[in-house]
Scaffold this motif. Structure first.
Motif, PDB file in Angstrom:
ATOM      1  N   ALA A   1       0.823  -1.206   0.000  1.00  0.00           N
ATOM      2  CA  ALA A   1       0.000   0.000   0.000  1.00  0.00           C
ATOM      3  C   ALA A   1       0.860   1.261   0.000  1.00  0.00           C
ATOM      4  O   ALA A   1       0.470   2.284  -0.557  1.00  0.00           O
ATOM      5  CB  ALA A   1      -0.935  -0.010   1.211  1.00  0.00           C
ATOM      6  N   ALA A   2       2.047   1.168   0.641  1.00  0.00           N
ATOM      7  CA  ALA A   2       2.956   2.318   0.645  1.00  0.00           C
ATOM      8  C   ALA A   2       3.645   2.497  -0.708  1.00  0.00           C
ATOM      9  O   ALA A   2       3.908   3.624  -1.138  1.00  0.00           O
ATOM     10  CB  ALA A   2       3.997   2.155   1.750  1.00  0.00           C
TER      11      ALA A   2
ATOM     12  N   LEU B   1       9.758   3.690  10.164  1.00  0.00           N
ATOM     13  CA  LEU B   1      11.166   3.622   9.792  1.00  0.00           C
ATOM     14  C   LEU B   1      11.356   4.029   8.341  1.00  0.00           C
ATOM     15  O   LEU B   1      12.340   4.706   7.997  1.00  0.00           O
ATOM     16  CB  LEU B   1      11.701   2.199  10.010  1.00  0.00           C
ATOM     17  CG  LEU B   1      13.161   1.981   9.616  1.00  0.00           C
ATOM     18  CD1 LEU B   1      14.093   2.864  10.438  1.00  0.00           C
ATOM     19  CD2 LEU B   1      13.553   0.506   9.780  1.00  0.00           C
ATOM     20  N   ASP B   2      10.418   3.664   7.480  1.00  0.00           N
ATOM     21  CA  ASP B   2      10.487   4.070   6.075  1.00  0.00           C
ATOM     22  C   ASP B   2      10.523   5.588   5.950  1.00  0.00           C
ATOM     23  O   ASP B   2      11.291   6.138   5.150  1.00  0.00           O
ATOM     24  CB  ASP B   2       9.270   3.506   5.319  1.00  0.00           C
ATOM     25  CG  ASP B   2       9.168   4.059   3.913  1.00  0.00           C
ATOM     26  OD1 ASP B   2      10.120   3.874   3.133  1.00  0.00           O
ATOM     27  OD2 ASP B   2       8.146   4.690   3.597  1.00  0.00           O
ATOM     28  N   ALA B   3       9.706   6.277   6.757  1.00  0.00           N
ATOM     29  CA  ALA B   3       9.702   7.745   6.716  1.00  0.00           C
ATOM     30  C   ALA B   3      11.048   8.312   7.167  1.00  0.00           C
ATOM     31  O   ALA B   3      11.560   9.289   6.587  1.00  0.00           O
ATOM     32  CB  ALA B   3       8.572   8.283   7.597  1.00  0.00           C
ATOM     33  N   VAL B   4      11.641   7.704   8.198  1.00  0.00           N
ATOM     34  CA  VAL B   4      12.954   8.148   8.679  1.00  0.00           C
ATOM     35  C   VAL B   4      14.012   7.950   7.598  1.00  0.00           C
ATOM     36  O   VAL B   4      14.848   8.823   7.340  1.00  0.00           O
ATOM     37  CB  VAL B   4      13.337   7.382   9.966  1.00  0.00           C
ATOM     38  CG1 VAL B   4      14.772   7.733  10.388  1.00  0.00           C
ATOM     39  CG2 VAL B   4      12.371   7.696  11.093  1.00  0.00           C
TER      40      VAL B   4
ATOM     41  N   GLY C   1      -2.628   2.976  -5.621  1.00  0.00           N
ATOM     42  CA  GLY C   1      -3.886   2.812  -6.333  1.00  0.00           C
ATOM     43  C   GLY C   1      -4.918   1.990  -5.594  1.00  0.00           C
ATOM     44  O   GLY C   1      -6.125   2.150  -5.796  1.00  0.00           O
ATOM     45  N   LEU C   2      -4.467   1.069  -4.707  1.00  0.00           N
ATOM     46  CA  LEU C   2      -5.382   0.201  -3.971  1.00  0.00           C
ATOM     47  C   LEU C   2      -5.217   0.432  -2.477  1.00  0.00           C
ATOM     48  O   LEU C   2      -4.134   0.798  -2.010  1.00  0.00           O
ATOM     49  CB  LEU C   2      -5.096  -1.270  -4.297  1.00  0.00           C
ATOM     50  CG  LEU C   2      -5.268  -1.702  -5.764  1.00  0.00           C
ATOM     51  CD1 LEU C   2      -4.836  -3.156  -5.930  1.00  0.00           C
ATOM     52  CD2 LEU C   2      -6.712  -1.521  -6.216  1.00  0.00           C
ATOM     53  N   ASP C   3      -6.321   0.200  -1.730  1.00  0.00           N
ATOM     54  CA  ASP C   3      -6.227   0.417  -0.290  1.00  0.00           C
ATOM     55  C   ASP C   3      -5.637  -0.811   0.409  1.00  0.00           C
ATOM     56  O   ASP C   3      -5.406  -1.858  -0.200  1.00  0.00           O
ATOM     57  CB  ASP C   3      -7.599   0.778   0.303  1.00  0.00           C
ATOM     58  CG  ASP C   3      -8.633  -0.338   0.144  1.00  0.00           C
ATOM     59  OD1 ASP C   3      -8.239  -1.487  -0.141  1.00  0.00           O
ATOM     60  OD2 ASP C   3      -9.832  -0.053   0.311  1.00  0.00           O
ATOM     61  N   LEU C   4      -5.404  -0.662   1.715  1.00  0.00           N
ATOM     62  CA  LEU C   4      -4.723  -1.695   2.493  1.00  0.00           C
ATOM     63  C   LEU C   4      -5.491  -3.012   2.481  1.00  0.00           C
ATOM     64  O   LEU C   4      -4.897  -4.086   2.309  1.00  0.00           O
ATOM     65  CB  LEU C   4      -4.533  -1.205   3.932  1.00  0.00           C
ATOM     66  CG  LEU C   4      -3.796  -2.151   4.872  1.00  0.00           C
ATOM     67  CD1 LEU C   4      -2.353  -2.322   4.433  1.00  0.00           C
ATOM     68  CD2 LEU C   4      -3.862  -1.631   6.307  1.00  0.00           C
TER      69      LEU C   4
END
Length: 425
Positions: free
Chosen positions: A118-119, A271-274, A123-126
């Motif tokens: 999803a990240a 962690l991905d954002a960091v 286009g599609l939700d979780l």
């Protein structure tokens, strides 16, 4: 059926590396996204101070998985047949456990696999990604064979290795502090957290599935004992390397920066954002790919491995006590049997309902309590089985194995009591 047909005594050097497989499957299955988060948080909270706990946990898991494999090879039987010989209470516990655990775990595994997708693809939700992950896993295990399954799991471990170890190198570990973390100590307030780190990484019902994977590989008797032990050590040393790498990332990125992660698998999105902020989108995207490989390999491993255990469970119930060793249920025909496929469906479709509902409180408590008892159950029954007449004398546990299994049993009893206390509070 495995393609490994050469006699095990000829398997030395380079050939031994080619034989490694069931252990890699166990490592890929046992190390899920939640385990990576727990290790990250340990590094974020305490820096390198709990590295020794991760090392101890790896040693205990090597001992547990070796005990499972040794029982399968030494007796020509399976671990569930051994459990059944201990009394009907094991059958009752396992039946309750595998039904409730599979229902809740199915939803958790699909959600964990969906988070990085999803990240990556907006286009599609979780929930849609979760459903698709479950359906792809179902189709792959339903129509696949062990040989293909092992190759895919090995590829996932390769992606995990590049991602996790690459991150550890990228953040530049503090080597003196890293070496200092091998000295056992308990920072203030870390006692139960430390026990959780020792017991949590790579330790689930998939440890019991390891015996079925070695049988599916074609290892069926004691002549494969040395190869199994090599395979098992490679598996859990790989797991230990993942623990080390995520502790480094937690210590250098989170502890040094005072950053806290969300609980559960969603902590990896934090962690991905960091990583995106510090290293840019390329590193962030590669990390999400590794996150998906970690989560989806756990899903595939449970779909395949626990379904093998359930197939053996049903086969044992259908024959009289005392004839457990008469039929081998591991790989081959088991992958096409109706119990194997029925449990695959149970792992996939009923849990999809939980993706659209809040999990009922009673179900969460039952899942937590039954799951908390599994590792003490596994360690305790292995001690019982491997020190009695069910196992040939030459393959019974020696002092080192007994000490390791006893430590594991005591550790998991403490963790079990703490988890049950928290659930019922």
């Amino acid at each position: 059926m495995s393609s490994s047909v050469a006699h095990p005594q000829s398997d030395t050097g380079r050939r031994r590396w080619r034989l490694v497989g069931p252990g890699v499957v166990a490592a890929a299955t046992g190390v899920g996204a939640g385990d990576l988060v727990a290790t990250l948080v340990a590094g974020g909270e305490y820096g390198y101070a709990l590295l020794w706990a991760g090392v101890l946990g790896t040693v205990l898991k090597i001992s547990l998985a070796e005990a499972v494999g040794r029982y399968h090879l030494a007796t020509g039987s399976t671990v569930f047949a051994g459990w059944r010989s201990l009394g009907s209470w094991t059958t009752v516990y396992f039946a309750c456990y595998v039904v409730v655990w599979g229902f809740v775990y199915g939803a958790a595994a699909m959600t964990s696999s969906a988070l990085p997708l999803a990240a990556l693809f907006e286009g599609l939700d979780l929930r849609t990604w979760a459903v698709l992950s479950g359906l792809v896993g179902l189709a792959f295990v339903w129509f696949g064979r062990y040989g293909v399954f092992e190759k895919v799991m090995t590829a996932c471990v390769g992606v995990m290795f590049v991602t996790v170890v690459g991150l550890a190198v990228l953040v530049v570990p503090d080597v003196p502090a890293l070496l200092g973390g091998l000295r056992p100590r308990l920072p203030e307030g870390s006692a139960l957290y430390t026990l959780g780190l020792v017991g949590g990484v790579g330790g689930t019902i998939t440890m019991a599935a390891y015996g079925y994977w070695i049988n599916a590989k074609g290892w069926r008797d004691a002549s494969w004992m040395r190869v199994m032990r090599w395979d098992n050590r490679v598996a859990y040393l790989t797991t230990g390397l993942f623990v080390l790498a995520m502790l480094v990332v937690g210590a250098e990125l989170l502890h040094a920066g005072g950053i806290a992660l969300a609980s559960g698998d969603r902590g990896l999105l934090d962690l991905d954002a960091v990583l995106r902020e510090r290293f840019g989108p390329v590193v962030s995207t590669l990390f999400l790919v590794g996150f998906f490989a970690t989560a989806f390999s756990s899903l595939l491993g449970v779909w395949h491995g626990v379904s093998l255990v359930v197939a053996d469970f049903v086969a044992n119930l259908r024959r009289p006590m005392g004839q457990e060793a008469a039929e081998r249920v591991a790989g081959g025909g088991a992958e096409r049997s109706w119990p194997f496929r029925a449990y695959l469906l149970w792992l996939t479709f009923p849990p999809m309902g939980l993706l659209f509902l809040d999990r009922p409180f009673a179900l969460v408590v039952a899942y937590g309590v039954l799951g908390a008892f599994f590792m003490p159950f596994l360690a305790g029954t292995l001690l019982w089985l491997l020190n009695g007449s069910r196992t040939p004398a030459e393959h019974r546990s020696g002092p080192v194995s007994n000490v390791a299994l006893t430590l594991a049993a005591l550790l998991f009893v403490v963790l079990c009591a703490d988890q049950v206390r928290e659930l019922l509070a």
